[in-house]
Design a protein around this motif. Structure first.
Motif, PDB file in Angstrom:
ATOM      1  N   ASN A  83       0.840  -1.199   0.000  1.00 12.19           N
ATOM      2  CA  ASN A  83       0.000   0.000   0.000  1.00 12.19           C
ATOM      3  C   ASN A  83       0.878   1.255   0.000  1.00 12.19           C
ATOM      4  OD1 ASN A  83      -1.760  -2.140   0.712  1.00 12.19           O
ATOM      5  ND2 ASN A  83      -3.141  -0.695   1.696  1.00 12.19           N
ATOM      6  N   ALA A  84       1.904   1.247   0.851  1.00 12.72           N
ATOM      7  CA  ALA A  84       2.798   2.405   0.934  1.00 12.72           C
ATOM      8  C   ALA A  84       3.476   2.663  -0.411  1.00 12.72           C
ATOM      9  CB  ALA A  84       3.847   2.187   2.031  1.00 12.72           C
ATOM     10  N   GLN A  85       3.877   1.597  -1.101  1.00 13.78           N
ATOM     11  CA  GLN A  85       4.520   1.747  -2.409  1.00 13.78           C
ATOM     12  C   GLN A  85       3.550   2.372  -3.412  1.00 13.78           C
ATOM     13  OE1 GLN A  85       7.862   0.948  -3.089  1.00 13.78           O
ATOM     14  NE2 GLN A  85       7.425   2.087  -4.948  1.00 13.78           N
ATOM     15  N   TYR A  86       2.300   1.919  -3.402  1.00  8.98           N
ATOM     16  CA  TYR A  86       1.289   2.490  -4.295  1.00  8.98           C
ATOM     17  C   TYR A  86       1.109   3.986  -4.005  1.00  8.98           C
ATOM     18  CZ  TYR A  86      -3.182   3.774  -6.264  1.00  8.98           C
ATOM     19  OH  TYR A  86      -4.165   4.432  -6.955  1.00  8.98           O
ATOM     20  N   TRP A  87       0.928   4.332  -2.738  1.00 12.27           N
ATOM     21  CA  TRP A  87       0.689   5.736  -2.397  1.00 12.27           C
ATOM     22  C   TRP A  87       1.921   6.593  -2.654  1.00 12.27           C
ATOM     23  CZ3 TRP A  87      -3.967   7.011  -2.777  1.00 12.27           C
ATOM     24  CH2 TRP A  87      -4.984   6.157  -2.380  1.00 12.27           C
ATOM     25  N   LEU A  88       3.109   6.005  -2.552  1.00 17.34           N
ATOM     26  CA  LEU A  88       4.319   6.731  -2.937  1.00 17.34           C
ATOM     27  C   LEU A  88       4.226   7.115  -4.411  1.00 17.34           C
ATOM     28  CD1 LEU A  88       7.172   7.791  -2.283  1.00 17.34           C
ATOM     29  CD2 LEU A  88       8.032   5.521  -2.902  1.00 17.34           C
ATOM     30  N   GLY A  89       3.815   6.167  -5.247  1.00 15.58           N
ATOM     31  CA  GLY A  89       3.618   6.469  -6.663  1.00 15.58           C
ATOM     32  C   GLY A  89       2.607   7.588  -6.875  1.00 15.58           C
ATOM     33  N   GLU A  90       1.544   7.569  -6.092  1.00 12.23           N
ATOM     34  CA  GLU A  90       0.525   8.619  -6.204  1.00 12.23           C
ATOM     35  C   GLU A  90       1.091   9.995  -5.880  1.00 12.23           C
ATOM     36  OE1 GLU A  90      -2.737   8.950  -7.134  1.00 12.23           O
ATOM     37  OE2 GLU A  90      -2.676   6.901  -7.888  1.00 12.23           O
ATOM     38  N   THR A  91       2.024  10.071  -4.904  1.00 14.27           N
ATOM     39  CA  THR A  91       2.595  11.384  -4.568  1.00 14.27           C
ATOM     40  C   THR A  91       3.310  11.988  -5.771  1.00 14.27           C
ATOM     41  OG1 THR A  91       4.751  10.624  -3.714  1.00 14.27           O
ATOM     42  CG2 THR A  91       2.915  10.737  -2.129  1.00 14.27           C
ATOM     43  N   PHE A  92       3.934  11.133  -6.572  1.00 18.13           N
ATOM     44  CA  PHE A  92       4.600  11.614  -7.789  1.00 18.13           C
ATOM     45  C   PHE A  92       3.578  11.930  -8.880  1.00 18.13           C
ATOM     46  CE2 PHE A  92       8.012   8.766  -6.032  1.00 18.13           C
ATOM     47  CZ  PHE A  92       8.884   9.777  -5.680  1.00 18.13           C
ATOM     48  N   TYR A  93       2.614  11.027  -9.056  1.00 18.17           N
ATOM     49  CA  TYR A  93       1.632  11.157 -10.143  1.00 18.17           C
ATOM     50  C   TYR A  93       0.862  12.472 -10.029  1.00 18.17           C
ATOM     51  CZ  TYR A  93      -1.954   9.794 -13.497  1.00 18.17           C
ATOM     52  OH  TYR A  93      -2.796   9.748 -14.584  1.00 18.17           O
ATOM     53  N   VAL A  94       0.369  12.789  -8.842  1.00 14.61           N
ATOM     54  CA  VAL A  94      -0.440  14.005  -8.691  1.00 14.61           C
ATOM     55  C   VAL A  94       0.373  15.270  -8.915  1.00 14.61           C
ATOM     56  CG1 VAL A  94      -2.110  12.908  -7.143  1.00 14.61           C
ATOM     57  CG2 VAL A  94      -0.182  14.163  -6.172  1.00 14.61           C
ATOM     58  N   ARG A  95       1.695  15.182  -8.786  1.00 15.80           N
ATOM     59  CA  ARG A  95       2.555  16.353  -9.019  1.00 15.80           C
ATOM     60  C   ARG A  95       3.119  16.368 -10.432  1.00 15.80           C
ATOM     61  NH1 ARG A  95       6.662  15.974  -4.260  1.00 15.80           N
ATOM     62  NH2 ARG A  95       6.287  13.778  -4.598  1.00 15.80           N
ATOM     63  N   GLY A  96       2.718  15.406 -11.260  1.00 13.67           N
ATOM     64  CA  GLY A  96       3.185  15.384 -12.639  1.00 13.67           C
ATOM     65  C   GLY A  96       4.599  14.861 -12.804  1.00 13.67           C
ATOM     66  N   ALA A  97       5.151  14.227 -11.781  1.00 12.12           N
ATOM     67  CA  ALA A  97       6.496  13.634 -11.858  1.00 12.12           C
ATOM     68  C   ALA A  97       6.316  12.201 -12.359  1.00 12.12           C
ATOM     69  CB  ALA A  97       7.179  13.685 -10.495  1.00 12.12           C
ATOM     70  N   TYR A  98       5.984  12.075 -13.643  1.00 11.42           N
ATOM     71  CA  TYR A  98       5.544  10.791 -14.191  1.00 11.42           C
ATOM     72  C   TYR A  98       6.641   9.734 -14.251  1.00 11.42           C
ATOM     73  CZ  TYR A  98       1.331  13.355 -15.365  1.00 11.42           C
ATOM     74  OH  TYR A  98       0.198  14.109 -15.297  1.00 11.42           O
ATOM     75  N   ARG A  99       7.871  10.119 -14.470  1.00 12.14           N
ATOM     76  CA  ARG A  99       8.935   9.108 -14.489  1.00 12.14           C
ATOM     77  C   ARG A  99       9.058   8.455 -13.118  1.00 12.14           C
ATOM     78  NH1 ARG A  99      13.169   6.587 -16.353  1.00 12.14           N
ATOM     79  NH2 ARG A  99      15.140   6.478 -15.250  1.00 12.14           N
ATOM     80  N   GLN A 100       9.101   9.260 -12.071  1.00 10.80           N
ATOM     81  CA  GLN A 100       9.192   8.720 -10.720  1.00 10.80           C
ATOM     82  C   GLN A 100       7.940   7.916 -10.373  1.00 10.80           C
ATOM     83  OE1 GLN A 100       9.899  11.868 -11.585  1.00 10.80           O
ATOM     84  NE2 GLN A 100      11.847  12.460 -10.700  1.00 10.80           N
ATOM     85  N   ALA A 101       6.790   8.403 -10.828  1.00 10.26           N
ATOM     86  CA  ALA A 101       5.545   7.669 -10.586  1.00 10.26           C
ATOM     87  C   ALA A 101       5.600   6.299 -11.253  1.00 10.26           C
ATOM     88  CB  ALA A 101       4.348   8.467 -11.099  1.00 10.26           C
ATOM     89  N   ALA A 102       6.052   6.266 -12.505  1.00  8.00           N
ATOM     90  CA  ALA A 102       6.131   4.991 -13.223  1.00  8.00           C
ATOM     91  C   ALA A 102       7.061   4.021 -12.505  1.00  8.00           C
ATOM     92  CB  ALA A 102       6.594   5.218 -14.664  1.00  8.00           C
ATOM     93  N   GLU A 103       8.199   4.521 -12.036  1.00  6.90           N
ATOM     94  CA  GLU A 103       9.138   3.661 -11.306  1.00  6.90           C
ATOM     95  C   GLU A 103       8.498   3.120 -10.029  1.00  6.90           C
ATOM     96  OE1 GLU A 103      12.551   6.186 -10.795  1.00  6.90           O
ATOM     97  OE2 GLU A 103      13.217   5.879 -12.865  1.00  6.90           O
ATOM     98  N   ALA A 104       7.793   3.993  -9.311  1.00 12.06           N
ATOM     99  CA  ALA A 104       7.154   3.580  -8.058  1.00 12.06           C
ATOM    100  C   ALA A 104       6.043   2.560  -8.311  1.00 12.06           C
ATOM    101  CB  ALA A 104       6.603   4.802  -7.321  1.00 12.06           C
ATOM    102  N   PHE A 105       5.215   2.804  -9.331  1.00 14.53           N
ATOM    103  CA  PHE A 105       4.129   1.862  -9.629  1.00 14.53           C
ATOM    104  C   PHE A 105       4.681   0.538 -10.141  1.00 14.53           C
ATOM    105  CE2 PHE A 105       1.455   5.840 -10.260  1.00 14.53           C
ATOM    106  CZ  PHE A 105       0.804   5.715  -9.036  1.00 14.53           C
ATOM    107  N   LEU A 106       5.746   0.591 -10.933  1.00 18.10           N
ATOM    108  CA  LEU A 106       6.375  -0.648 -11.399  1.00 18.10           C
ATOM    109  C   LEU A 106       6.898  -1.457 -10.212  1.00 18.10           C
ATOM    110  CD1 LEU A 106       7.355  -2.497 -13.678  1.00 18.10           C
ATOM    111  CD2 LEU A 106       9.426  -1.097 -13.801  1.00 18.10           C
ATOM    112  N   THR A 107       7.537  -0.790  -9.280  1.00 18.34           N
ATOM    113  CA  THR A 107       8.006  -1.467  -8.072  1.00 18.34           C
ATOM    114  C   THR A 107       6.829  -2.043  -7.291  1.00 18.34           C
ATOM    115  OG1 THR A 107       9.969  -0.083  -7.932  1.00 18.34           O
ATOM    116  CG2 THR A 107       9.272  -1.170  -5.897  1.00 18.34           C
TER     117      THR A 107
END
Length: 169
Positions: A83-107
């Motif tokens: 869950n924490a990994q998913y929400w970490l990805g969301e913190t990037f996604y909502v700020r438009g940091a899509y590369r970091q979001a993609a890495e977090a969601f992939l993880t």
């Protein structure tokens, strides 16, 4: 089939995010995160997770990012880690940091494949790849969701279908 999306398929980070602010450093760099302050530093895993989620709910995405990353560093095998990994990805996604979001969601999808949030991570990975202009990878990722997670919630499968349509799959 998708298997795993190679990180090379995710384009390099831009210098600025969608809000014109400097792009957030990749979450995998432990040096990017000072120790969390407040209750989450002394608290147990559940309290630390809840503190991070509360920051997320308040829209304090940079603080939530740091607290979630610290949670994952301290408790990588805890039952809330997926869950924490998913929400970490969301913190990037909502700020438009899509590369970091993609890495977090992939993880989230690969490391925590048995987590309740794994289907959500795969869905958001597809959406993030589409936002990065990687339509082919986005379509493959979104198509993988029902095959990989046949018992995913109806909301997730319906959203995946909607996102496939939006991506022109």
């Amino acid at each position: 089939t998708l298997g795993t999306v190679p990180l090379g398929a995710i384009p390099p980070a831009q210098n600025d995010n969608a809000y014109g602010q400097p792009a957030t450093p990749a979450y995998s760099s432990a040096a990017a995160y000072p120790p969390a302050s407040g209750a989450s530093q002394e608290a147990g895993p559940e309290d630390a997770y809840e503190a991070a989620i509360n920051q997320l709910k308040r829209g304090q995405f940079d603080i939530a990012e740091a607290e979630l990353a610290n949670f994952l560093q301290r408790y990588p095998t805890h039952n809330l880690a997926g869950n924490a990994q998913y929400w970490l990805g969301e913190t990037f996604y909502v700020r438009g940091a899509y590369r970091q979001a993609a890495e977090a969601f992939l993880t989230g999808y690969t490391t925590y494949a048995s987590s309740v949030k794994a289907p959500d991570s795969l869905l958001k990975l597809g959406m993030t790849l589409a936002a990065l202009g990687q339509q082919e990878q986005a379509c493959a990722t979104l198509g993988e969701l029902t095959r990989r997670f046949p018992s995913a919630s109806q909301a997730v499968t319906q959203r995946a279908q909607l996102e496939r349509t939006r991506a022109g799959c």
